[in-house]
Design an enzyme around this catalytic site. Structure first.
Site, PDB file in Angstrom:
ATOM      1  N   CYS A   1     -10.289  -3.741   3.509  1.00  0.00           N
ATOM      2  CA  CYS A   1      -8.892  -3.343   3.383  1.00  0.00           C
ATOM      3  C   CYS A   1      -8.696  -1.900   3.819  1.00  0.00           C
ATOM      4  CB  CYS A   1      -8.430  -3.528   1.944  1.00  0.00           C
ATOM      5  SG  CYS A   1      -6.732  -3.019   1.734  1.00  0.00           S
TER       6      CYS A   1
ATOM      7  N   CYS B   1      -6.087   0.058   1.857  1.00  0.00           N
ATOM      8  CA  CYS B   1      -6.479   0.499   0.500  1.00  0.00           C
ATOM      9  C   CYS B   1      -7.445   1.671   0.567  1.00  0.00           C
ATOM     10  CB  CYS B   1      -7.208  -0.592  -0.277  1.00  0.00           C
ATOM     11  SG  CYS B   1      -6.683  -2.224   0.023  1.00  0.00           S
ATOM     12  N   ASP B   2      -8.408   1.601   1.488  1.00  0.00           N
ATOM     13  CA  ASP B   2      -9.544   2.516   1.436  1.00  0.00           C
ATOM     14  C   ASP B   2      -9.594   3.554   2.558  1.00  0.00           C
ATOM     15  OD1 ASP B   2     -10.390   1.054  -0.753  1.00  0.00           O
ATOM     16  OD2 ASP B   2     -11.596  -0.311   0.446  1.00  0.00           O
TER      17      ASP B   2
END
Ligand code: NAP
Length: 328
Positions: free
Chosen positions: A147, A150-151
């Site tokens: 992701c 997200c990261d």
């Protein structure tokens, strides 16, 4: 009533918390079906709210001419469903029995629920390449992720050379997003053309920070504490090479979250829930409906998920109004 707020017998239980689930809840709540939603307990690659929670700007959801952030869209949908009295809990459903009626469901905390109708809208989850180091480093926060949104902004990815695996829209979107932080982004794709939509592929190809390794598969992920390189194999020549990287983002598609259903409803070979009648969300079990990415392996869009969520709620309402399965 259990301490989750679930009643002894629910009219409709909705499983999931993406656009399909919340749209179904909005329609069911407004139809006074008093829906109960199991939003999911969350995991490393899936949080309640579904895949849009991992997306930045959504530019193709009608009604937002300037675009809308994925998380904002999901929170708005959730709030809209709750405003009409939807009750919900952050728990997974882990077991179902659709042979008995009312249907029996069991949550991850052991709560037992009986329901007159069920809407399956659990979405889909990221796929991994399947290398042991990939899994280990993903779990330990060692620079491997499924992701980018997200990261990608995490400090250890800044100014690094990052690899993105895949050739679909997710890979293009992830690669483009990562150019904000990375020194260079290398897309590794197993063929010589992208599966992605033309516009996304052209954007990625034209980006000066993105380089593409065509016809390459990842044969190993290398790194102790953190990922340091990938071993690649050329699918045409068979030649092996090493690609040094400071981060790995896997974007090779998704698996529907249908495993816990086992054979309670008919699934396609790919694991997606089968809805045998065209333009209907009815599954192989009358009274059990499916909506969104858990049944849609073709469109997989937020707006189509929302549309099928609406259809599922309307079908559940009509099915119950016509006597349901007739037993009490
Ligand atoms: P996808 O379209 O299924 O693409 C998966 C990609 O990963 C393919 O290029 C595939 O290669 C590759 N792949 C699969 N398994 C692999 C493996 N084991 N090793 C190496 N490569 C592998 O999945 P997606 O990109 O997640 O997109 C899913 C759906 O969501 C699509 O309908 C897409 O249009 C939509 N989407 C839209 C947006 C947007 O509009 N902004 C963003 C993201 C996703 P092959 O091509 O060789 O099969």
């Amino acid at each position: 009533m259990s301490d989750t707020g679930v009643r002894e017998r629910e009219t409709v239980v909705i499983i999931g918390s993406g656009p399909a689930a919340w749209t179904a809840a909005i329609y069911a709540a407004r139809a006074q079906m008093d829906p109960f939603v199991f939003e999911g307990a969350g995991s490393r690659t899936m949080i309640p709210g579904g895949q849009l929670m991992f997306t930045t700007e959504v530019e193709n959801y009608p009604g937002f001419k300037e675009g809308v952030m994925g998380q904002d869209l999901m929170l708005e949908m959730r709030d809209q469903a709750l405003r009409f009295g939807t009750r919900s809990v952050w728990e997974d459903i882990v077991e179902v029995d659709f042979e008995q009626y009312p249907f029996r469901l069991v949550s991850s905390t052991g709560t037992e629920v009986f329901a007159d109708s069920v809407i399956l809208s659990m979405g889909a989850n990221a796929k991994w390449l399947g290398h042991p180091n990939e899994e280990r480093l993903a779990q330990s926060g060692g620079g491997v992720s499924a992701c980018a949104v997200c990261d990608g902004a995490l400090p250890h990815f800044r100014d690094q050379k990052l690899a993105v695996i895949g050739g679909g829209d997710s890979a293009m979107e992830d690669a483009l997003y990562l150019t904000k932080f990375a020194a260079e982004v290398v897309i590794v794709h197993r063929r010589d053309e992208f599966r992605a939509s033309k516009i996304m592929a052209e954007r990625a190809i034209a980006d000066p920070k993105i380089r593409i390794e065509w016809n390459k598969t990842v044969t190993d992920v290398i790194g102790e504490e953190t990922v340091t390189s990938l071993t690649l194999k050329d699918t045409v020549t068979g030649e092996e090479s090493e690609l040094e990287i400071g981060g790995l983002f896997v974007a090779i598609g998704h698996t529907p979250n249908s495993a816990f259903l086992e054979d309670a409803v008919k699934l396609k070979d790919s694991g997606y829930v089968e809805t045998p009648i065209p333009w209907r969300t009815q599954t192989s079990v009358p009274g059990v409906f499916a909506a969104g990415d858990v049944m849609d392996d073709f469109y997989r869009q937020a707006v189509t998920a929302a549309g099928t969520g609406c259809m599922a709620a309307l079908e559940a309402e009509r099915w119950l109004a016509h006597g349901g399965n007739g037993s009490s």
